[in-house]
Design an enzyme around this catalytic site. Structure first.
Site, PDB file in Angstrom:
ATOM      1  N   ASP A   1     -24.858  52.509 -41.419  1.00 46.19           N
ATOM      2  CA  ASP A   1     -25.801  53.503 -41.917  1.00 46.19           C
ATOM      3  C   ASP A   1     -27.157  53.305 -41.261  1.00 46.19           C
ATOM      4  O   ASP A   1     -27.298  52.546 -40.310  1.00 46.19           O
ATOM      5  CB  ASP A   1     -25.859  53.575 -43.449  1.00 46.19           C
ATOM      6  CG  ASP A   1     -25.467  52.287 -44.125  1.00 46.19           C
ATOM      7  OD1 ASP A   1     -24.738  52.318 -45.123  1.00 46.19           O
ATOM      8  OD2 ASP A   1     -25.885  51.229 -43.619  1.00 46.19           O
TER       9      ASP A   1
ATOM     10  N   LYS B   1     -26.022  59.887 -39.713  1.00 46.00           N
ATOM     11  CA  LYS B   1     -26.384  60.978 -38.798  1.00 46.00           C
ATOM     12  C   LYS B   1     -25.185  61.721 -38.232  1.00 46.00           C
ATOM     13  O   LYS B   1     -25.162  62.016 -37.050  1.00 46.00           O
ATOM     14  CB  LYS B   1     -27.120  60.368 -37.590  1.00 46.00           C
ATOM     15  CG  LYS B   1     -28.594  60.138 -37.796  1.00 46.00           C
ATOM     16  CD  LYS B   1     -29.251  59.891 -36.454  1.00 46.00           C
ATOM     17  CE  LYS B   1     -30.539  59.101 -36.608  1.00 46.00           C
ATOM     18  NZ  LYS B   1     -30.771  58.221 -35.488  1.00 46.00           N
TER      19      LYS B   1
ATOM     20  N   MET C   1     -35.683  50.403 -53.122  1.00 48.06           N
ATOM     21  CA  MET C   1     -35.641  51.876 -53.153  1.00 48.06           C
ATOM     22  C   MET C   1     -36.626  52.428 -54.178  1.00 48.06           C
ATOM     23  O   MET C   1     -36.341  53.440 -54.826  1.00 48.06           O
ATOM     24  CB  MET C   1     -34.212  52.370 -53.506  1.00 48.06           C
ATOM     25  CG  MET C   1     -33.159  51.911 -52.533  1.00 48.06           C
ATOM     26  SD  MET C   1     -31.484  52.385 -53.009  1.00 48.06           S
ATOM     27  CE  MET C   1     -31.145  51.224 -54.333  1.00 48.06           C
TER      28      MET C   1
END
Ligand code: SAH
Length: 240
Positions: free
Chosen positions: A33, A55, A168
């Site tokens: 990732d 992507k 995050m």
């Protein structure tokens, strides 16, 4: 074993494990990732199929799509390295991938990694526990929508004291700070935000809990909350 869930470490290409690097060096398929340190993919053989699931054409696939991809390659008996930032089992959804492989009967192995939860503070000279300052560290996700939701008990975390490491968490930083302040955590509590730890792009901002909302660093950044966040005992590793 055909599929390896490999922790890539926090970003520095030398912070992957020896086993992870060896497996990457003989991979036939690499599925990774976005948050993979630059240079790590150079370890893969020139002929390896490299899939960036952050992507793909048509946008990033769902977790189900990634699981299906791993199962498909694994069933063909190919040596697959699923490269995940940090440790695969710390907020990386590695557990879900392991469950999917297990359910499909595809043999797999988990190779742990250096998690940013400790490496990012460490790279800023912040020990997450320190005698006399902090006897516990809690690693928590900031991606909870509304921090007052039952997802994370911010009140209990505020009461528990010790070090809080939020992954995050930057887009929710204002709500996280306010939830902790409402629950009684001192506004002057030291806070550090570490962006792209261990890489050449590393940036560290020191502040306090009440001023956390003003810190504007993009992802990936780790938020450290607690007395230890004021420390800088030195780290000394040159960036990767
Ligand atoms: N499995 C990963 C965490 C995945 S969640 C691990 O063990 O490290 C992704 C979050 O990790 C980012 O939003 C950020 O909070 C943190 N993160 C990952 N790499 C980082 C880095 N190099 N520096 C600072 N934070 C990082």
């Amino acid at each position: 074993v055909t599929v390896y869930l490999v922790g890539a470490g926090p970003g520095h290409p030398e912070l992957i494990t020896v086993r992870g690097a060896a497996l990457l060096g003989r991979a036939e398929v690499v599925v990774h990732d976005r948050l993979i340190g630059r240079g790590l993919l150079d370890l893969a053989p020139a002929g390896a199929e490299v899939v960036d699931v952050g992507k793909l054409p048509g946008g990033p696939p769902s977790q189900d799509g990634i699981n299906a991809l791993l199962v498909e390659h694994g069933r063909r008996g190919r040596e697959v390295v699923r490269l995940k930032g940090g440790d695969p089992f710390v907020f990386g959804r590695g557990g879900e991938e392991a469950e999917a492989l297990s359910a499909a009967g595809v043999p797999f192995e988990v190779v742990p990694g250096v998690t940013s939860a400790t490496a990012a503070p460490g790279a800023a000279g912040i020990p997450v526990t320190h005698r006399g300052l902090s006897t516990s560290v809690t690693v928590v996700t900031g991606r909870v929508g509304d921090p007052s939701s039952p997802g994370v008990d911010w009140e209990a975390l505020a009461r528990a004291g010790g070090t809080l490491v939020v992954l995050m968490g930057m887009s929710e930083r204002a709500r996280i700070a306010s939830a902790l302040l409402v629950a009684g955590r001192d506004p002057a509590t030291p806070v550090a935000v570490v962006h792209w730890a261990t890489t050449g792009d590393q940036r560290v901002v020191r502040t306090t809990l009440s001023d956390l909302p003003a810190v504007d660093l993009p992802s990936p950044s780790t938020i450290v909350i607690g007395e230890v966040a004021a420390l800088d005992v030195g780290a000394g590793m040159p960036p990767g």
